[in-house]
Motif scaffolding. Structure first.
Motif, PDB file in Angstrom:
ATOM      1  N   MET A   1       0.818  -1.062   0.204  1.00 54.98           N
ATOM      2  CA  MET A   1      -0.021   0.064  -0.141  1.00 54.98           C
ATOM      3  C   MET A   1       0.934   1.074   0.118  1.00 54.98           C
ATOM      4  N   ASN A   2       0.738   1.888  -1.077  1.00 60.27           N
ATOM      5  CA  ASN A   2       1.404   3.374  -1.123  1.00 60.27           C
ATOM      6  C   ASN A   2       1.064   4.368  -0.027  1.00 60.27           C
ATOM      7  N   ASN A   3       0.038   4.798  -0.565  1.00 61.99           N
ATOM      8  CA  ASN A   3      -0.952   6.088   0.299  1.00 61.99           C
ATOM      9  C   ASN A   3      -2.128   5.667   1.055  1.00 61.99           C
ATOM     10  N   LEU A   4      -2.351   5.764   1.935  1.00 67.03           N
ATOM     11  CA  LEU A   4      -3.729   5.502   2.659  1.00 67.03           C
ATOM     12  C   LEU A   4      -4.771   6.605   1.681  1.00 67.03           C
ATOM     13  N   LYS A   5      -5.929   6.113   1.450  1.00 66.70           N
ATOM     14  CA  LYS A   5      -6.850   6.874   0.827  1.00 66.70           C
ATOM     15  C   LYS A   5      -7.847   7.069   1.753  1.00 66.70           C
ATOM     16  N   PHE A   6      -8.051   8.429   1.778  1.00 68.66           N
ATOM     17  CA  PHE A   6      -8.938   9.059   2.861  1.00 68.66           C
ATOM     18  C   PHE A   6     -10.407   9.545   2.227  1.00 68.66           C
ATOM     19  N   ALA A   7     -11.271   9.296   2.874  1.00 69.05           N
ATOM     20  CA  ALA A   7     -12.653  10.115   2.582  1.00 69.05           C
ATOM     21  C   ALA A   7     -13.052  10.838   3.771  1.00 69.05           C
ATOM     22  N   ILE A   8     -13.670  11.950   3.491  1.00 69.26           N
ATOM     23  CA  ILE A   8     -14.101  13.057   4.532  1.00 69.26           C
ATOM     24  C   ILE A   8     -15.688  12.857   4.660  1.00 69.26           C
ATOM     25  N   VAL A   9     -16.173  12.650   5.493  1.00 69.52           N
ATOM     26  CA  VAL A   9     -17.901  12.609   5.740  1.00 69.52           C
ATOM     27  C   VAL A   9     -18.372  13.805   6.340  1.00 69.52           C
ATOM     28  N   GLY A  10     -18.920  14.738   5.925  1.00 72.01           N
ATOM     29  CA  GLY A  10     -19.223  16.359   6.579  1.00 72.01           C
ATOM     30  C   GLY A  10     -18.343  17.246   6.004  1.00 72.01           C
ATOM     31  N   CYS A  11     -18.903  18.125   5.103  1.00 76.46           N
ATOM     32  CA  CYS A  11     -17.857  19.184   4.702  1.00 76.46           C
ATOM     33  C   CYS A  11     -18.195  20.450   5.358  1.00 76.46           C
ATOM     34  N   ILE A  70     -14.726  11.270   9.864  1.00 75.23           N
ATOM     35  CA  ILE A  70     -15.896  11.652  10.311  1.00 75.23           C
ATOM     36  C   ILE A  70     -15.821  13.074  10.868  1.00 75.23           C
ATOM     37  N   CYS A  71     -16.596  14.011  10.270  1.00 73.19           N
ATOM     38  CA  CYS A  71     -16.467  15.289  10.297  1.00 73.19           C
ATOM     39  C   CYS A  71     -17.943  15.708  10.450  1.00 73.19           C
ATOM     40  N   SER A  72     -19.125  15.081  10.698  1.00 76.60           N
ATOM     41  CA  SER A  72     -20.421  15.254  10.429  1.00 76.60           C
ATOM     42  C   SER A  72     -20.695  15.751  11.944  1.00 76.60           C
ATOM     43  N   PRO A  73     -21.865  16.330  12.082  1.00 81.67           N
ATOM     44  CA  PRO A  73     -22.547  16.855  13.600  1.00 81.67           C
ATOM     45  C   PRO A  73     -22.263  15.839  14.555  1.00 81.67           C
ATOM     46  N   ASN A  74     -22.060  16.005  15.948  1.00 78.16           N
ATOM     47  CA  ASN A  74     -21.725  15.200  16.950  1.00 78.16           C
ATOM     48  C   ASN A  74     -22.854  13.968  16.823  1.00 78.16           C
TER      49      ASN A  74
END
Length: 338
Positions: A1-11, A70-74
């Motif tokens: 695995m070269n890079n960790l592929k991130f996703a963000i939930v909540g913008c 996870i960047c969504s509301p608490n």
């Protein structure tokens, strides 16, 4: 695995900070973002060359993702974390881990079952004075910690809560969850687990604006017999005043202060001195207000180190649960005495 592929939930606001640090951290790349408000997802995605999704279900069908931030509301942290873990992704969850002890337990069970990592953000642990005091305590320099005083004097005005999930019980949870969970975490980190709490709270300046207290006073008894107090408010007139933690040990007294626990304000320790502290990062700046110190860079470095190099995790899911347990004890008391 070269890079960790991130996703963000909540913008929302905090997602901007996450995206920047994913981009700047070696071994990580942002490949996807998600928000139910399409314009927010499109904007963040375009800025960082990431694919935009408008439901978490659609995002999680993308097998190219290793870890979801996870960047969504608490109040959505638990659901979004559990869905991500069940889809076979690691999770990095913003504070607080959740706003109920039960939800934290479900998140931990799901992570164990899926054999995936669940990281919880506690960036104040990286503040230079906090790190130095932790090392001093662990090496016995302060002796036994007998008592502690935590002061959280910030300002959150009506504009902060306007047209937002903040201020609601279901999605925000309370002032201790949104503003001061990092500070409560440091009590656990530096002193230990809480056995008992007594508390009073009131909503003095935010009637009709928030569904919970804007001020509280708390007395704590720790399992190691230390005692402590928390005095907190978001009614500091005109701006943030102080975030401080004073520890009284039988071999020394220290106060970590400033507005964001970013300065060593006082120390008197037997045959020992904390010297040459590095400068910390600046506070998180959100335009009209500021939050805790911005150490998300170190959080991301740790995540990459753990997942790519078998490094040691700095804040695990059980510690995330402990913070929520302590806040839950306090809120049960405030409700009882209300």
């Amino acid at each position: 695995m070269n890079n960790l592929k991130f996703a963000i939930v909540g913008c929302g606001r905090i997602a901007q900070r996450h995206a920047k640090h994913i981009k700047n951290t070696q071994g990580s790349e942002l490949v996807a973002v998600c928000d139910i408000v399409a314009a927010k997802a499109d904007q963040l995605g375009a800025e960082y060359g990431a694919k935009a999704f408008y439901t978490i279900e659609a995002l999680l069908e993308n097998e190219d993702i290793d870890i979801v931030s996870i960047c969504s509301p608490n109040g959505l942290h638990a659901n979004h974390s559990i869905l991500s873990l069940k889809a076979g992704k690691h999770v990095l969850c913003e504070k607080p881990m959740a706003i109920s002890v039960y939800d934290c337990g479900e998140m931990i069970k799901t992570a164990e079952k899926a054999n995936k990592r669940l990281f919880v953000i506690k960036q104040n642990r990286y503040n230079p004075p906090v790190n130095a005091v932790k090392n001093a305590i662990d090496s016995g320099k302060l002796g036994k910690i007998n008592s502690v005083q935590l002061s959280c004097f910030w300002n959150r005005n009506e504009d902060y809560y306007k047209n937002s999930w903040k201020g609601t019980k279901d999605l925000d949870g309370g002032t201790l969850y949104t503003q001061f969970s990092h500070f409560v975490d440091l009590l656990y980190y530096l002193v230990g687990d809480v056995k008992d709490a007594k508390a009073f709270g009131g909503n003095y300046c935010h009637e009709g604006i928030t569904e919970f207290e804007d001020t509280g006073v708390v007395i704590l008894k720790f399992h190691n017999n230390a005692i402590g107090t928390i005095n907190y408010t978001v009614n500091s007139y005109g701006g943030n005043m102080e975030g401080s933690l004073t520890l009284f040990g039988d071999k020394g007294t220290v106060k970590i202060g400033g507005q964001y626990l970013n300065e060593l304000e006082y120390q008197k320790i037997e045959n020992f001195s904390i010297d040459n502290l590095p400068m910390g990062n600046t506070a998180n700046n959100y335009g009209q207000y500021q939050g805790s110190m911005s150490n998300h860079d170190m959080v991301y470095e740790n995540v990459v180190d753990v997942l790519l190099n078998d490094g040691q995790i700095t804040t695990n899911m059980f510690e995330g649960l402990k913070t929520v347990e302590i806040i839950d004890k306090i809120y049960n008391e405030i409700e009882k005495n209300g």
